[in-house]
Write a protein that holds these residues in place. Structure first.
Motif, PDB file in Angstrom:
ATOM      1  N   ILE A  86      -2.472  49.172  -3.647  1.00  0.00           N
ATOM      2  CA  ILE A  86      -3.557  49.217  -2.661  1.00  0.00           C
ATOM      3  C   ILE A  86      -4.716  50.015  -3.242  1.00  0.00           C
ATOM      4  N   LEU A  88      -6.152  52.786  -2.960  1.00  0.00           N
ATOM      5  CA  LEU A  88      -5.974  54.083  -2.319  1.00  0.00           C
ATOM      6  C   LEU A  88      -7.188  54.985  -2.497  1.00  0.00           C
ATOM      7  N   TYR A  91      -9.699  54.131   0.136  1.00  0.00           N
ATOM      8  CA  TYR A  91      -9.273  54.603   1.451  1.00  0.00           C
ATOM      9  C   TYR A  91      -9.462  56.118   1.586  1.00  0.00           C
ATOM     10  N   ASN A 240     -11.539  45.560   5.229  1.00  0.00           N
ATOM     11  CA  ASN A 240     -10.663  46.343   4.367  1.00  0.00           C
ATOM     12  C   ASN A 240     -11.420  47.429   3.615  1.00  0.00           C
ATOM     13  N   GLU A 241     -12.653  47.167   3.231  1.00  0.00           N
ATOM     14  CA  GLU A 241     -13.406  48.163   2.463  1.00  0.00           C
ATOM     15  C   GLU A 241     -13.841  49.359   3.299  1.00  0.00           C
ATOM     16  N   TRP A 243     -11.582  50.739   5.646  1.00  0.00           N
ATOM     17  CA  TRP A 243     -10.373  51.377   6.147  1.00  0.00           C
ATOM     18  C   TRP A 243     -10.226  52.801   5.628  1.00  0.00           C
ATOM     19  N   VAL A 245      -7.348  56.052   4.964  1.00  0.00           N
ATOM     20  CA  VAL A 245      -6.034  56.084   4.323  1.00  0.00           C
ATOM     21  C   VAL A 245      -4.925  55.850   5.349  1.00  0.00           C
ATOM     22  N   GLY A 248      -4.881  52.157   5.750  1.00  0.00           N
ATOM     23  CA  GLY A 248      -4.510  51.513   4.495  1.00  0.00           C
ATOM     24  C   GLY A 248      -3.019  51.525   4.226  1.00  0.00           C
ATOM     25  N   SER A 251      -0.610  48.599   4.931  1.00  0.00           N
ATOM     26  CA  SER A 251      -0.453  47.466   4.027  1.00  0.00           C
ATOM     27  C   SER A 251       0.983  47.327   3.535  1.00  0.00           C
TER      28      SER A 251
END
Length: 295
Positions: A86, A88, A91, A240-241, A243, A245, A248, A251
């Motif tokens: 992901i 991370l 996030y 999604n960009e 979100w 943590v 995230g 996921s």
């Protein structure tokens, strides 16, 4: 010729015991107190220990019965794999941006409003403060839908601005700062007014420098609450960009399986900034809470 006078100095008697000697029960009570504190500390730290331990396990070993506090094999690769599975870093950056922005605005607006409620006089001041403070008792679920409709009409859904504007003001922050401002002598404020200092100047040049512990406490509490917020980003952020943590990590929750080990790994990483904030502001946090009437 020297003359030495030896005088007997008697220590005051201790109630329930011999003069100058501690009571027998003091040591027992102290030992019991330490045992209770140690037990409470272990109880508080146990979930964190399990989280760290689970982050170093294979996925099928996370929920074994009985609990395996020490992993069979240490899967250090989890901390490298999570950055590949992901985004991370993105996030964490979104969470940091929201936490810093909301913390700054809450400290700014809370301290400024608290000065008005604590050090200025106007009709209905106390009634207005009580009405504003009563909003803390209203559950967020009661006005969650109206807030969403408001943000949707304003075109701010799926933007960070929706979260920032909704959380820029907080009644708890005003209450915390007002309680601290009440401990500052009114004579100091009156002397500043006689010297020609404006209300804004008094707030900026006198109140803020004298209230660093309360400011640090409010900043720490707001940062932690914003960083750990799940429902706010879950409701308002769909891209999604954008979100955080906390969103995230979802996921790793699939339809048929869940990667619990990687969720624990991400949780450990997300706790580190909060832990760092507590370590850096612990002294101010304790002073701010103790001197704000919230003991």
């Amino acid at each position: 010729m020297s003359l030495t006078l030896n005088r007997r100095v008697d220590t005051p008697p201790v109630p329930g015991g011999e003069p100058g000697r501690p009571r027998r029960g003091d040591g027992i009570r102290r030992a019991v107190r330490y045992v209770l504190l140690i037990g409470l500390s272990v109880g508080v730290l146990m979930p964190f220990v399990w989280m760290v331990s689970s982050s170093l396990k294979q996925n099928e070993h996370v929920f074994t019965v009985p609990i395996e506090w020490i992993p069979r094999t240490f899967e250090w690769g989890n901390y490298a794999q999570i950055w590949e599975d992901i985004p991370l870093a993105m996030y964490l950056g979104n969470s940091l941006f929201l936490a810093v922005a909301i913390t700054f605005l809450q400290v700014l607006t809370g301290s400024f409003a608290a000065y008005g409620f604590a050090k200025t006089r106007f009709p209905g001041r106390d009634a207005l403060f009580l009405a504003y403070l009563a909003t803390i008792a209203v559950p967020w679920q009661a006005y969650m839908v109206p807030q969403y409709i408001l943000m949707q009409k304003a075109g701010l859904v799926d933007t960070h601005w929706s979260l920032i504007l909704l959380q820029a003001f907080g009644a708890f922050g005003v209450f915390l700062m007002r309680q601290y401002y009440l401990t500052i002598p009114d004579e100091l404020i009156e002397a500043a007014r006689l010297d020609g200092l404006t209300e804004f100047g008094i707030w900026a040049r006198i109140m803020l420098p004298l209230s660093k512990p309360a400011l640090a406490s409010l900043a720490l509490l707001t940062f932690v609450n914003t960083w750990n917020d799940y429902m706010g980003p879950f409701i308002y952020l769909t891209s999604n960009e954008l979100w955080t943590v906390q969103i995230g990590l979802r996921s790793f929750v699939g339809v048929y399986d869940t990667q619990y080990a990687l969720i624990m790994t991400g949780s450990v990483i997300s706790v580190l900034p909060v832990l760092l904030m507590f370590l850096l502001g612990q002294r101010y946090f304790v002073r701010g809470i103790a001197t704000s009437g919230l003991k």
